[in-house]
Design a protein around this motif. Structure first.
Motif, mmCIF file in Angstrom:
data_model
loop_
_atom_site.group_PDB
_atom_site.id
_atom_site.type_symbol
_atom_site.label_atom_id
_atom_site.label_comp_id
_atom_site.label_asym_id
_atom_site.label_seq_id
_atom_site.Cartn_x
_atom_site.Cartn_y
_atom_site.Cartn_z
ATOM 1 N N ASP A 174 98.086 7.992 -10.666
ATOM 2 C CA ASP A 174 98.103 6.784 -9.833
ATOM 3 C C ASP A 174 98.630 5.580 -10.610
ATOM 4 O O ASP A 174 99.237 4.677 -10.027
ATOM 5 C CB ASP A 174 96.698 6.477 -9.308
ATOM 6 N N TYR A 175 98.399 5.559 -11.929
ATOM 7 C CA TYR A 175 98.913 4.449 -12.741
ATOM 8 C C TYR A 175 100.439 4.487 -12.803
ATOM 9 O O TYR A 175 101.088 3.442 -12.862
ATOM 10 C CB TYR A 175 98.334 4.520 -14.162
ATOM 11 N N GLY A 176 100.993 5.679 -12.798
ATOM 12 C CA GLY A 176 102.446 5.788 -12.842
ATOM 13 C C GLY A 176 103.113 5.547 -11.498
ATOM 14 O O GLY A 176 104.336 5.354 -11.438
ATOM 15 N N VAL A 177 102.319 5.516 -10.432
ATOM 16 C CA VAL A 177 102.894 5.322 -9.100
ATOM 17 C C VAL A 177 103.494 3.929 -8.946
ATOM 18 O O VAL A 177 104.395 3.723 -8.132
ATOM 19 C CB VAL A 177 101.829 5.600 -8.013
ATOM 20 N N ILE A 178 103.042 2.958 -9.751
ATOM 21 C CA ILE A 178 103.648 1.624 -9.695
ATOM 22 C C ILE A 178 105.138 1.712 -9.990
ATOM 23 O O ILE A 178 105.950 0.970 -9.417
ATOM 24 C CB ILE A 178 102.952 0.657 -10.688
ATOM 25 N N HIS A 179 105.536 2.662 -10.831
ATOM 26 C CA HIS A 179 106.953 2.848 -11.142
ATOM 27 C C HIS A 179 107.665 3.559 -9.987
ATOM 28 O O HIS A 179 108.853 3.307 -9.734
ATOM 29 C CB HIS A 179 107.109 3.636 -12.439
ATOM 30 N N VAL A 180 106.945 4.451 -9.286
ATOM 31 C CA VAL A 180 107.512 5.070 -8.081
ATOM 32 C C VAL A 180 107.785 3.998 -7.033
ATOM 33 O O VAL A 180 108.831 3.996 -6.368
ATOM 34 C CB VAL A 180 106.551 6.140 -7.512
ATOM 35 N N VAL A 181 106.863 3.053 -6.906
ATOM 36 C CA VAL A 181 107.029 1.957 -5.954
ATOM 37 C C VAL A 181 108.261 1.131 -6.309
ATOM 38 O O VAL A 181 109.072 0.774 -5.443
ATOM 39 C CB VAL A 181 105.765 1.073 -5.924
ATOM 40 N N LYS A 182 108.413 0.821 -7.594
ATOM 41 C CA LYS A 182 109.594 0.073 -8.039
ATOM 42 C C LYS A 182 110.876 0.855 -7.773
ATOM 43 O O LYS A 182 111.902 0.276 -7.404
ATOM 44 C CB LYS A 182 109.478 -0.245 -9.534
ATOM 45 N N LEU A 183 110.809 2.170 -7.960
ATOM 46 C CA LEU A 183 111.956 3.021 -7.663
ATOM 47 C C LEU A 183 112.353 2.876 -6.193
ATOM 48 O O LEU A 183 113.523 2.699 -5.862
ATOM 49 C CB LEU A 183 111.609 4.477 -7.973
ATOM 50 N N LEU A 184 111.362 2.945 -5.305
ATOM 51 C CA LEU A 184 111.643 2.866 -3.869
ATOM 52 C C LEU A 184 112.119 1.483 -3.455
ATOM 53 O O LEU A 184 112.865 1.332 -2.487
ATOM 54 C CB LEU A 184 110.383 3.255 -3.081
ATOM 55 N N GLU A 185 111.691 0.465 -4.197
ATOM 56 C CA GLU A 185 112.060 -0.896 -3.840
ATOM 57 C C GLU A 185 113.394 -1.326 -4.445
ATOM 58 O O GLU A 185 114.142 -2.086 -3.825
ATOM 59 C CB GLU A 185 110.961 -1.870 -4.290
ATOM 60 N N GLU A 186 113.707 -0.861 -5.662
ATOM 61 C CA GLU A 186 114.831 -1.413 -6.401
ATOM 62 C C GLU A 186 116.043 -0.480 -6.508
ATOM 63 O O GLU A 186 117.158 -0.953 -6.703
ATOM 64 C CB GLU A 186 114.384 -1.813 -7.811
ATOM 65 N N ILE A 187 115.832 0.839 -6.410
ATOM 66 C CA ILE A 187 116.955 1.771 -6.542
ATOM 67 C C ILE A 187 117.263 2.304 -5.152
ATOM 68 O O ILE A 187 116.697 3.302 -4.705
ATOM 69 C CB ILE A 187 116.640 2.897 -7.546
ATOM 70 N N GLN A 188 118.172 1.649 -4.474
ATOM 71 C CA GLN A 188 118.415 1.933 -3.060
ATOM 72 C C GLN A 188 119.274 3.167 -2.817
ATOM 73 O O GLN A 188 119.470 3.553 -1.661
ATOM 74 C CB GLN A 188 119.075 0.709 -2.411
ATOM 75 N N ASN A 189 119.786 3.781 -3.883
ATOM 76 C CA ASN A 189 120.625 4.955 -3.676
ATOM 77 C C ASN A 189 119.830 6.259 -3.655
ATOM 78 O O ASN A 189 120.379 7.321 -3.381
ATOM 79 C CB ASN A 189 121.706 5.048 -4.757
#
Length: 435
Positions: free
Chosen positions: A108-123
């Motif tokens: 769950d701590y690493g999910v913050i990076h998954v969230v950033k992936l979904l928000e910032e890497i649009q491809n």
């Protein structure tokens, strides 16, 4: 918490990377992190593969860092901090459209990076988080991030124990998100409430093409979830693939599904394997096959339809159905009478090309009948899961690694991963470019 949030990088740094492995090593230095030798070796091998196959910056590629790949040693599965560095590594490459990090140690701590992936890497259109250590809180964060994401097409959460509350968050997400096309929540410990919520939402969702709800935790003998899913299928006009494996489904549930599918004109792939369906339910499936000319793939593996149930199906296949292309009856306690009925049905049916029969009771007549179908070319060897061989003038069967979805939980180290012989369901009914 150190390493918990993304650290912004200078633009001139992110725009000068040449290749993935060097990019990863540079990122480790910037973040002052130790290199993960498993991740580095994986990136080196993938870069070599893409160079060998002449894939350039315009080709869409998927980065696969599977923690169960034991051909790459040492196996040091990705942790949260490794995943953060990996995201920065791939960020400059707009042609990277898929990320597969199955069987790692993302929490769950690493999910913050998954969230950033979904928000910032649009491809990114494909994200596989299968069998990590994501729980309810992580599931909530991913679901809420998808409220805003408009590019992800396929999310695989398989095996992450997000539980009933996590499933409810994904149900809420499906009310808002209109771009996600396939969602896998199999083995996620969903319960009756979240299954009903998902079924209710899918009555109105128009973008979902495939959903996997395998192995929920059902604590009652009733089949309320199957009833709600059946009611959804009466109305839904977008789903073409649904997986209801290990639902403790019995004959009543199968009856409800068949009655609903009489009104459905879009579903092409039905998976009801590993349930408690018996011969009596085949009356309803047989009637469905007589009147439904949309279904192309049915997986009945690991049920108990026996010979009597087989006769209901073969009647429909022999004289009425013109759409079904693949059928799995693996491990259904069928003996010679039922299996020969299937072989006879194939003599008049011209559309059923894939039939999987291993795990039943083969006698000499069965072996001879299917051997003749293979010799005549009616069944191709790559479209069946048995191969005949002769000992002392008697025909026997050997098992072949062919099927509707052989590579769901694992993929082979060598050879074709998404081939039609091992994943016929995916080849016939393609909802997304990934398994």
């Amino acid at each position: 918490m150190e390493g918990f949030y993304f650290t912004p990088l200078p633009m001139e740094v992110t725009s000068t990377f040449i290749d993935l492995p060097q990019n990863y090593q540079t990122m480790c230095q910037l973040f002052q992190r130790e290199e993960n030798p498993f991740l580095l070796k994986t990136l080196q091998l993938q870069e070599a593969y893409y160079v060998k196959n002449d894939k350039g910056l315009r080709d869409e590629i998927t980065i696969k860092v599977a923690g169960n790949d034991h051909l790459i040693t040492p196996v040091q599965r990705l942790k949260d901090e490794d995943f953060e560095v990996l995201l920065y590594t791939i960020k400059p490459y707009t042609n990277i459209t898929g990320l597969d990090v199955r069987y790692n140690l993302i929490t769950d701590y690493g999910v913050i990076h998954v969230v950033k992936l979904l928000e910032e890497i649009q491809n990114i259109t494909y994200l596989n988080l299968m069998f990590n250590d994501i729980e309810t809180k992580g599931g909530e964060m991913i679901a809420k991030a998808l409220h805003r994401n408009t590019t992800l097409k396929y999310l695989r959460m398989t095996g992450n124990k997000i539980g009933n509350k996590g499933g409810m968050f994904f149900a809420t997400m499906l009310q808002i998100n209109s771009s996600l096309e396939k969602l896998d929540l199999g083995d996620c410990d969903l319960e009756i409430q979240s299954l009903i919520a998902l079924a209710t939402v899918l009555t109105k969702n128009k973008s979902m093409k495939g959903i996997n709800l395998n192995r929920p935790l059902l604590k009652t003998e009733g089949e309320e979830s199957t009833v709600h899913i059946s009611n959804m299928l009466r109305i839904n006009s977008s789903l073409i693939e649904i997986h209801l494996c290990k639902h403790d489904m019995k004959n009543f549930g199968m009856e409800q599904l068949c009655k609903a599918l009489l009104l459905n004109t879009t579903l092409r792939y039905l998976d009801v394997s590993c349930n408690r369906i018996t011969r009596d339910a085949m009356k309803y499936l047989g009637e469905l096959l007589k009147r439904n000319n949309v279904l192309e793939v049915i997986d009945l593996s690991s049920n108990r339809i026996e010979d009597e149930g087989s006769l209901y199906l073969t009647e429909a296949l022999a004289f009425y159905n013109t759409s079904l292309k693949a059928l799995s009856i693996v491990s259904n306690n069928i003996s010679g009478e039922g299996l020969i009925a299937f072989s006879d049905a194939l003599k008049t049916n011209t559309t059923l090309s894939n039939l999987y029969i291993w795990g039943n009771k083969f006698d000499s007549q069965t072996c001879e009948a299917f051997s003749n179908l293979i010799k005549s070319g009616r069944l191709k060897l790559e479209n069946i899961d048995v191969e005949p061989y002769i000992v002392d003038n008697l025909i026997y069967f050997a098992e072949l690694s062919h099927g509707i979805k052989k590579h769901y939980y694992w993929t082979p180290s060598y050879g074709e991963i998404e081939g039609a012989s091992t994943n016929a369901g995916f080849a016939i009914v393609t909802t997304t470019p990934h398994l």
